[in-house]
Design an enzyme around this catalytic site. Structure first.
Site: not given
Ligand code: ADE
Length: 320
Positions: A185-186, A199, A181
């Site tokens: 955003r992570n 994350d 992932d």
């Protein structure tokens, strides 16, 4: 693997090495929320070797989270115990004893997520700059830096972010972990603008099970996924490299959403037939070549993270 056999996750025995008393956490505010999870800012009393209060991030579940989400959180806990790298978010402790919510206590990154940081930095520049040639203009001072605490982003900084993330990912590859992932955003941005990969809820040990099957439910990051992950649910370090290519695109566009105007339903066919995002206006040809190499249909043709790291190191040295 008890989870695979029983499909039921029980809270394993608290790990005395990491267990942190809930009553030594003063929750202050919510930093972010997902579908089933929540990240809170808190003050932790006497955590690690730090006397007094330390600002920390606390990862926990919402009330409507199920066993699956608890399993992901506990799996993230186990993985974070094992990793140690300057570009990977650091676990400080966890509260897992029955009688309260499961908390993962994680180092606090003062600038928050890289995606939000990139997007915030846009307001510093006129829209004109963004739409024309931000990477060139960014290095020049503009008259729009009136607000205090303004984040100034330069092309070298973009390269430094890419280099740091490649370094963290090269480490994960070395220890046989697949993130699954990887996206802006992570990534968290800590003080001194140090990038921290975070994350790890979907991260898997590739020796544990060598093909990864997409969860039947839950959010799937289609636009970051390699074609082989979309079609065959195969996740490897090479599919992480594909996602990293999308992440470079996010960096260069200061946090834009990939494949604008393209619906996810049509993406797989487009990618299979050779379609790729075009070079953003402000992106150098050499950097575009790097992202395109990450998007080779054949996973074996994609670079490794250590090759990518060396590439960025060289580009930083060349002062692109
Ligand atoms: N948002 C999510 N995780 C965070 C962290 N560790 N620090 C700051 N903001 C966050």
């Amino acid at each position: 693997n008890v989870t695979a056999i029983t499909g039921f996750v029980s809270r394993t025995e608290p790990d005395p090495k990491w267990e942190f008393p809930r009553n030594q956490l003063k929750i202050e505010q919510t930093l972010g929320e997902g579908e089933f999870g929540r990240v809170l800012r808190a003050q932790a009393l006497n955590i690690g070797n730090q006397p007094g209060y330390t600002t920390v991030a606390v990862k926990t579940l919402k009330d409507d989270a199920g066993e699956r989400e608890l399993a992901d959180l506990l799996s993230e806990y186990q993985l974070l115990k094992e990793v140690s790298h300057p570009n990977i978010i650091k676990l400080l402790g966890a509260s897992t004893v029955p009688g309260g919510p499961v908390y993962l206590v994680i180092e606090f990154a003062e600038h928050g997520s890289l995606r939000n940081y990139l997007r915030r930095s846009r307001h510093l520049h006129t829209d004109l700059h963004i739409q024309t040639n931000p990477m060139q203009n960014l290095s020049q001072p503009t008259e729009h830096y009136d607000e205090p605490k303004i984040c100034d982003i330069t092309p070298n900084e973009i390269l430094s972010f890419a280099w740091q993330i490649a370094n963290g990912m090269a480490y994960l590859s070395d220890i046989k972990l697949v993130h699954r992932d990887l996206a802006a955003r992570n990534i968290l941005l800590a003080s001194e603008k140090v990038c921290k990969i975070s994350d790890f809820g979907l991260t898997r040990d590739i020796y544990q099970d060598d093909a990864y099957f997409k969860r039947s439910k839950g959010r799937v990051p289609i636009k970051w996924m390699a074609p082989e992950s979309l079609s065959d649910h195969v996740y490897t370090n090479k599919s992480d490299v594909w996602s990293f290519g999308i992440l470079i695109w996010e960096l260069v566009t200061l946090g834009a959403s990939p494949y604008p105007g393209i619906v996810v339903q049509s993406l797989f066919h487009l990618l299979k037939t050779g379609y790729r995002m075009e070079r953003p206006e402000n992106c150098s040809v050499i950097l575009y070549k790097v992202m395109r190499s990450c998007w080779s249909l054949d996973p074996e043709k994609r670079p490794t993270f250590s090759e990518l790291s060396m590439k960025f190191e060289k580009m930083l040295g060349d002062k692109v």
